[in-house]
Design an enzyme around this catalytic site. Structure first.
Site, PDB file in Angstrom:
ATOM      1  N   ALA A  79       3.540   7.430   3.009  1.00 20.19           N
ATOM      2  CA  ALA A  79       3.129   8.386   1.968  1.00 20.19           C
ATOM      3  C   ALA A  79       3.335   7.784   0.588  1.00 20.19           C
ATOM      4  CB  ALA A  79       3.944   9.670   2.092  1.00 20.19           C
ATOM      5  N   THR A  84       3.510  -3.275  -0.477  1.00 16.64           N
ATOM      6  CA  THR A  84       2.246  -3.930  -0.816  1.00 16.64           C
ATOM      7  C   THR A  84       2.468  -5.298  -1.454  1.00 16.64           C
ATOM      8  OG1 THR A  84       0.390  -3.772  -2.384  1.00 16.64           O
ATOM      9  CG2 THR A  84       2.338  -2.518  -2.942  1.00 16.64           C
ATOM     10  N   ASP A  85       1.493  -6.173  -1.305  1.00 27.01           N
ATOM     11  CA  ASP A  85       1.591  -7.489  -1.970  1.00 27.01           C
ATOM     12  C   ASP A  85       1.506  -7.354  -3.486  1.00 27.01           C
ATOM     13  OD1 ASP A  85      -1.117  -6.888  -2.190  1.00 27.01           O
ATOM     14  OD2 ASP A  85      -1.829  -8.808  -1.418  1.00 27.01           O
ATOM     15  N   GLU A  86       1.043  -6.183  -3.965  1.00 24.13           N
ATOM     16  CA  GLU A  86       0.902  -6.030  -5.428  1.00 24.13           C
ATOM     17  C   GLU A  86       2.239  -6.083  -6.153  1.00 24.13           C
ATOM     18  OE1 GLU A  86      -3.227  -3.482  -5.569  1.00 24.13           O
ATOM     19  OE2 GLU A  86      -1.768  -3.308  -7.156  1.00 24.13           O
ATOM     20  N   TYR A 101       1.352   1.729 -10.636  1.00 26.63           N
ATOM     21  CA  TYR A 101       1.394   1.847  -9.166  1.00 26.63           C
ATOM     22  C   TYR A 101       2.308   0.787  -8.562  1.00 26.63           C
ATOM     23  CZ  TYR A 101       0.078   0.716  -4.369  1.00 26.63           C
ATOM     24  OH  TYR A 101       0.140   0.390  -3.036  1.00 26.63           O
ATOM     25  N   LYS A 146       5.951   1.023  -6.539  1.00 35.03           N
ATOM     26  CA  LYS A 146       6.192   0.490  -5.183  1.00 35.03           C
ATOM     27  C   LYS A 146       7.360  -0.502  -5.216  1.00 35.03           C
ATOM     28  CE  LYS A 146       4.105   1.147  -1.814  1.00 35.03           C
ATOM     29  NZ  LYS A 146       4.192   2.206  -0.759  1.00 35.03           N
ATOM     30  N   ASN A 203      -4.755  -6.299   0.774  1.00 34.59           N
ATOM     31  CA  ASN A 203      -5.763  -5.218   0.674  1.00 34.59           C
ATOM     32  C   ASN A 203      -6.373  -4.871   2.026  1.00 34.59           C
ATOM     33  OD1 ASN A 203      -5.607  -6.329  -2.120  1.00 34.59           O
ATOM     34  ND2 ASN A 203      -7.188  -4.803  -2.477  1.00 34.59           N
ATOM     35  N   ASN A 205     -14.348 -10.604  -6.090  1.00 33.44           N
ATOM     36  CA  ASN A 205     -14.987  -9.287  -5.984  1.00 33.44           C
ATOM     37  C   ASN A 205     -16.514  -9.372  -5.992  1.00 33.44           C
ATOM     38  OD1 ASN A 205     -12.462  -8.117  -5.927  1.00 33.44           O
ATOM     39  ND2 ASN A 205     -12.409  -7.703  -8.126  1.00 33.44           N
TER      40      ASN A 205
HETATM   41  P1  NAD Z   1      -4.013   6.748   0.845  1.00 30.84           P
HETATM   42  O1  NAD Z   1      -4.029   7.066  -0.605  1.00 30.84           O
HETATM   43  O2  NAD Z   1      -5.297   6.677   1.581  1.00 30.84           O
HETATM   44  O3  NAD Z   1      -3.110   7.823   1.617  1.00 30.84           O
HETATM   45  C1  NAD Z   1      -1.877   8.258   1.129  1.00 30.84           C
HETATM   46  C2  NAD Z   1      -1.450   9.473   1.930  1.00 30.84           C
HETATM   47  O4  NAD Z   1      -0.153   9.889   1.467  1.00 30.84           O
HETATM   48  C3  NAD Z   1      -2.382  10.684   1.745  1.00 30.84           C
HETATM   49  O5  NAD Z   1      -2.640  11.286   2.993  1.00 30.84           O
HETATM   50  C4  NAD Z   1      -1.608  11.631   0.856  1.00 30.84           C
HETATM   51  O6  NAD Z   1      -1.907  12.995   1.081  1.00 30.84           O
HETATM   52  C5  NAD Z   1      -0.169  11.298   1.255  1.00 30.84           C
HETATM   53  N1  NAD Z   1       0.804  11.589   0.204  1.00 30.84           N
HETATM   54  C6  NAD Z   1       0.767  11.222  -1.104  1.00 30.84           C
HETATM   55  N2  NAD Z   1       1.862  11.672  -1.744  1.00 30.84           N
HETATM   56  C7  NAD Z   1       2.619  12.326  -0.816  1.00 30.84           C
HETATM   57  C8  NAD Z   1       3.869  12.985  -0.854  1.00 30.84           C
HETATM   58  N3  NAD Z   1       4.565  13.097  -1.999  1.00 30.84           N
HETATM   59  N4  NAD Z   1       4.359  13.512   0.291  1.00 30.84           N
HETATM   60  C9  NAD Z   1       3.657  13.421   1.452  1.00 30.84           C
HETATM   61  N5  NAD Z   1       2.459  12.811   1.548  1.00 30.84           N
HETATM   62  C10 NAD Z   1       1.954  12.267   0.424  1.00 30.84           C
HETATM   63  O7  NAD Z   1      -3.184   5.413   0.966  1.00 30.84           O
HETATM   64  P2  NAD Z   1      -3.305   4.193   1.989  1.00 30.84           P
HETATM   65  O8  NAD Z   1      -4.254   3.206   1.448  1.00 30.84           O
HETATM   66  O9  NAD Z   1      -3.477   4.733   3.356  1.00 30.84           O
HETATM   67  O10 NAD Z   1      -1.835   3.545   1.822  1.00 30.84           O
HETATM   68  C11 NAD Z   1      -0.752   3.973   2.644  1.00 30.84           C
HETATM   69  C12 NAD Z   1       0.478   3.168   2.292  1.00 30.84           C
HETATM   70  O11 NAD Z   1       0.224   1.779   2.483  1.00 30.84           O
HETATM   71  C13 NAD Z   1       0.929   3.312   0.844  1.00 30.84           C
HETATM   72  O12 NAD Z   1       2.334   3.338   0.811  1.00 30.84           O
HETATM   73  C14 NAD Z   1       0.398   2.052   0.153  1.00 30.84           C
HETATM   74  O13 NAD Z   1       1.207   1.695  -0.951  1.00 30.84           O
HETATM   75  C15 NAD Z   1       0.519   1.059   1.288  1.00 30.84           C
HETATM   76  N6  NAD Z   1      -0.434  -0.072   1.221  1.00 30.84           N
HETATM   77  C16 NAD Z   1      -1.772   0.154   1.088  1.00 30.84           C
HETATM   78  C17 NAD Z   1      -2.644  -0.922   1.085  1.00 30.84           C
HETATM   79  C18 NAD Z   1      -4.146  -0.741   0.955  1.00 30.84           C
HETATM   80  O14 NAD Z   1      -4.854  -1.737   0.782  1.00 30.84           O
HETATM   81  N7  NAD Z   1      -4.679   0.469   1.062  1.00 30.84           N
HETATM   82  C19 NAD Z   1      -2.154  -2.237   1.212  1.00 30.84           C
HETATM   83  C20 NAD Z   1      -0.764  -2.421   1.332  1.00 30.84           C
HETATM   84  C21 NAD Z   1       0.076  -1.329   1.349  1.00 30.84           C
HETATM   85  O1  DAU Z   2      -3.112  -5.395  -2.399  1.00 30.08           O
HETATM   86  C1  DAU Z   2      -2.790  -4.164  -1.794  1.00 30.08           C
HETATM   87  C2  DAU Z   2      -3.278  -3.030  -2.655  1.00 30.08           C
HETATM   88  O2  DAU Z   2      -4.687  -3.028  -2.568  1.00 30.08           O
HETATM   89  C3  DAU Z   2      -2.700  -1.678  -2.262  1.00 30.08           C
HETATM   90  O3  DAU Z   2      -1.315  -1.685  -2.466  1.00 30.08           O
HETATM   91  C4  DAU Z   2      -3.335  -0.555  -3.088  1.00 30.08           C
HETATM   92  O4  DAU Z   2      -2.870   0.707  -2.649  1.00 30.08           O
HETATM   93  C5  DAU Z   2      -4.831  -0.639  -2.917  1.00 30.08           C
HETATM   94  O5  DAU Z   2      -5.445   0.349  -3.735  1.00 30.08           O
HETATM   95  C6  DAU Z   2      -5.353  -2.021  -3.289  1.00 30.08           C
HETATM   96  O6  DAU Z   2      -5.228  -2.262  -4.719  1.00 30.08           O
HETATM   97  P1  DAU Z   2      -6.383  -3.011  -5.553  1.00 30.08           P
HETATM   98  O7  DAU Z   2      -6.245  -2.622  -6.964  1.00 30.08           O
HETATM   99  O8  DAU Z   2      -6.426  -4.454  -5.220  1.00 30.08           O
HETATM  100  O9  DAU Z   2      -7.652  -2.321  -4.843  1.00 30.08           O
HETATM  101  P2  DAU Z   2      -8.988  -1.654  -5.442  1.00 30.08           P
HETATM  102  O10 DAU Z   2      -9.818  -1.300  -4.254  1.00 30.08           O
HETATM  103  O11 DAU Z   2      -8.713  -0.585  -6.437  1.00 30.08           O
HETATM  104  O12 DAU Z   2      -9.661  -2.873  -6.209  1.00 30.08           O
HETATM  105  C7  DAU Z   2      -9.945  -4.086  -5.551  1.00 30.08           C
HETATM  106  C8  DAU Z   2     -10.555  -5.045  -6.570  1.00 30.08           C
HETATM  107  O13 DAU Z   2     -11.845  -4.559  -6.962  1.00 30.08           O
HETATM  108  C9  DAU Z   2      -9.748  -5.146  -7.852  1.00 30.08           C
HETATM  109  O14 DAU Z   2      -9.823  -6.485  -8.331  1.00 30.08           O
HETATM  110  C10 DAU Z   2     -10.466  -4.223  -8.826  1.00 30.08           C
HETATM  111  C11 DAU Z   2     -11.908  -4.321  -8.364  1.00 30.08           C
HETATM  112  N1  DAU Z   2     -12.743  -3.102  -8.568  1.00 30.08           N
HETATM  113  C12 DAU Z   2     -12.274  -1.936  -8.062  1.00 30.08           C
HETATM  114  C13 DAU Z   2     -12.997  -0.781  -8.198  1.00 30.08           C
HETATM  115  C14 DAU Z   2     -12.499   0.539  -7.646  1.00 30.08           C
HETATM  116  C15 DAU Z   2     -13.975  -3.190  -9.198  1.00 30.08           C
HETATM  117  O15 DAU Z   2     -14.400  -4.278  -9.637  1.00 30.08           O
HETATM  118  N2  DAU Z   2     -14.706  -2.037  -9.326  1.00 30.08           N
HETATM  119  C16 DAU Z   2     -14.267  -0.836  -8.858  1.00 30.08           C
HETATM  120  O16 DAU Z   2     -14.991   0.186  -9.043  1.00 30.08           O
END
Ligand code: NAD
Ligand code: DAU
Length: 341
Positions: A80, A123-125, A148, A152, A177, A247
């Site tokens: 979450a 996350t790697d971020e 963000y 984290k 990602n 990108n």
């Molecule tokens: P997402 O935004 O799709 O989902 C997040 C979920 O958490 C949602 O269902 C939301 O309702 C719930 N949530 C938010 N705040 C909450 C709270 N206070 N209590 C309970 N639930 C809550 O996110 P995701 O992309 O599925 O990411 C999930 C996890 O993985 C996150 O911790 C994110 O930092 C991590 N992560 C994501 C990525 C990526 O590329 N998406 C990569 C590495 C790590």
């Molecule tokens: O690296 C892991 C992370 O990846 C997770 O921890 C985050 O939750 C997840 O959102 C993601 O972060 P990014 O910022 O890398 O992802 P995003 O999809 O927002 O953007 C990916 C790349 O694309 C970034 O360089 C920004 C660019 N971008 C993004 C959007 C939404 C665009 O050029 N145009 C766009 O409209």
């Protein structure tokens, strides 16, 4: 084993719950606040499974946590979070509340209830941005650049402190990602797919040269199950699948799969503090846990595009009025010629 999965209605969480119920005998309690990113439709196929139970609530709400822990989960997979970098730039308070305070409350209650393992999905971020060479390892310094990633990193440090101070059995994972089915179309890949399907502009930030390292969500889910089984408490594990792309190339690949013209690409104002390049060294998890990714980007991307093509109702439902308001706010400030969706 009884698992507590937080954030299980989100993108990775819902894929993870489906994966666990299909591939293991564990049962799952899903605690999710159902923010704009949470969607129970992602879990429609498992909602009647007797091993699955949903609890609507916030991880920062102590009363809810007490009632969830009275069900005696043995392990926690903590997903979450508020997760979208651009939203964190607009308003960071929600990120601190959910990601820092929420993680703290969960650690506290997990410690009191003596959970067997706590997997903190980070996350790697948190490592910040790379120059033109090198990859993030687990010992790279934490240098987050957005609210963000800072929230984290703060939660990672709290988790680390609970291991050091209380021997709390926590493992931290740092994945690159993710992409795949059910990802909310504010993130780059689903946003570009949905816009391309509609024939509206694809907004590329800056010069499009920023590089991300992509992993299919099912490979991440398999890594988390492995982490549950054999991840060593106190350790940090990077998760990645060596699929780096800039990108602009990725957007071109999406247009090519969909047979849409490159003239849809529109360069717009850059993201403030935009990390230039991510690349992850995941040799530790590969050697120590015997995990390796199965899906390469060309195949995974084609499957993902197909998923969005096959789920027009899902796409329509998540792109509600609130999504359109967000889109207007986010993209019209970048380029006023961008028509709303
Ligand atoms: P997402 O935004 O799709 O989902 C997040 C979920 O958490 C949602 O269902 C939301 O309702 C719930 N949530 C938010 N705040 C909450 C709270 N206070 N209590 C309970 N639930 C809550 O996110 P995701 O992309 O599925 O990411 C999930 C996890 O993985 C996150 O911790 C994110 O930092 C991590 N992560 C994501 C990525 C990526 O590329 N998406 C990569 C590495 C790590
Ligand atoms: O690296 C892991 C992370 O990846 C997770 O921890 C985050 O939750 C997840 O959102 C993601 O972060 P990014 O910022 O890398 O992802 P995003 O999809 O927002 O953007 C990916 C790349 O694309 C970034 O360089 C920004 C660019 N971008 C993004 C959007 C939404 C665009 O050029 N145009 C766009 O409209």
């Amino acid at each position: 084993m009884r698992l507590l999965v937080t954030g299980g209605a989100g993108f990775i969480g819902s894929n993870f719950i489906s994966y666990v119920l299909e591939h293991t005998s564990h049962s799952v309690i899903n605690l999710d606040a159902l923010t704009y990113a949470g969607n129970l439709e992602n879990l429609a196929e498992v909602e009647k499974d007797p091993r699955y139970r949903f609890v609507h609530g916030d991880v920062a709400d102590v009363e809810i946590l007490e009632s969830v822990f009275s069900m005696k989960p043995e392990a926690v997979i903590h997903l979450a979070a508020e997760t979208h970098v651009d939203r964190s730039i607009l308003e960071s308070g929600a990120f601190v509340r959910a990601n820092v305070n929420g993680t703290h409350r969960l650690l506290e209650i997990g410690r009191r209830h003596g959970v067997w393992k706590f997997i903190h999905v980070s996350t790697d971020e948190v490592y910040g941005s790379l120059g033109s060479t090198g990859r993030f390892t687990e010992s790279s310094p934490l240098q987050p650049n957005s609210p963000y990633s800072a929230s984290k990193a703060a939660s990672d440090l709290l988790v680390r402190s609970y291991f050091q101070t209380y021997s709390f059995p926590a493992v931290i994972t740092r994945c690159s990602n993710n992409y795949g089915p059910c990802q909310f179309p504010e993130k780059m890949i689903p946003l570009m797919i949905c816009n391309a399907m509609d024939g509206v502009p694809l907004p590329v930030y800056g010069d499009g040269g920023n590089i991300r390292d992509w992993i299919h969500v099912s490979d991440h889910c398999a890594a988390l199950v492995r982490m549950l089984e054999v991840g060593e408490p106190g350790e940090v594990y990077n998760i990645g699948s060596d699929n780096q792309r800039d990108n602009l190339s990725l957007v071109r690949e999406i247009l090519c799969i969909l047979g849409k013209p490159e003239s849809l690409i529109q360069f717009v104002a850059d993201r403030p503090g935009h990390d230039r390049r991510y690349a992850i060294d995941s040799s530790k998890i590969r050697h120590a846990l015997g995990w390796s990714p199965k899906i390469q980007l060309p195949e995974g991307l084609a499957r993902t595009v197909q998923w969005y093509r096959d789920h027009p109702t899902w796409v329509e439902r998540v792109r509600t009025g609130a999504y359109r308001t967000y889109y207007r706010k986010m993209y019209h400030q970048r380029d006023r010629t961008l028509s709303s969706l």
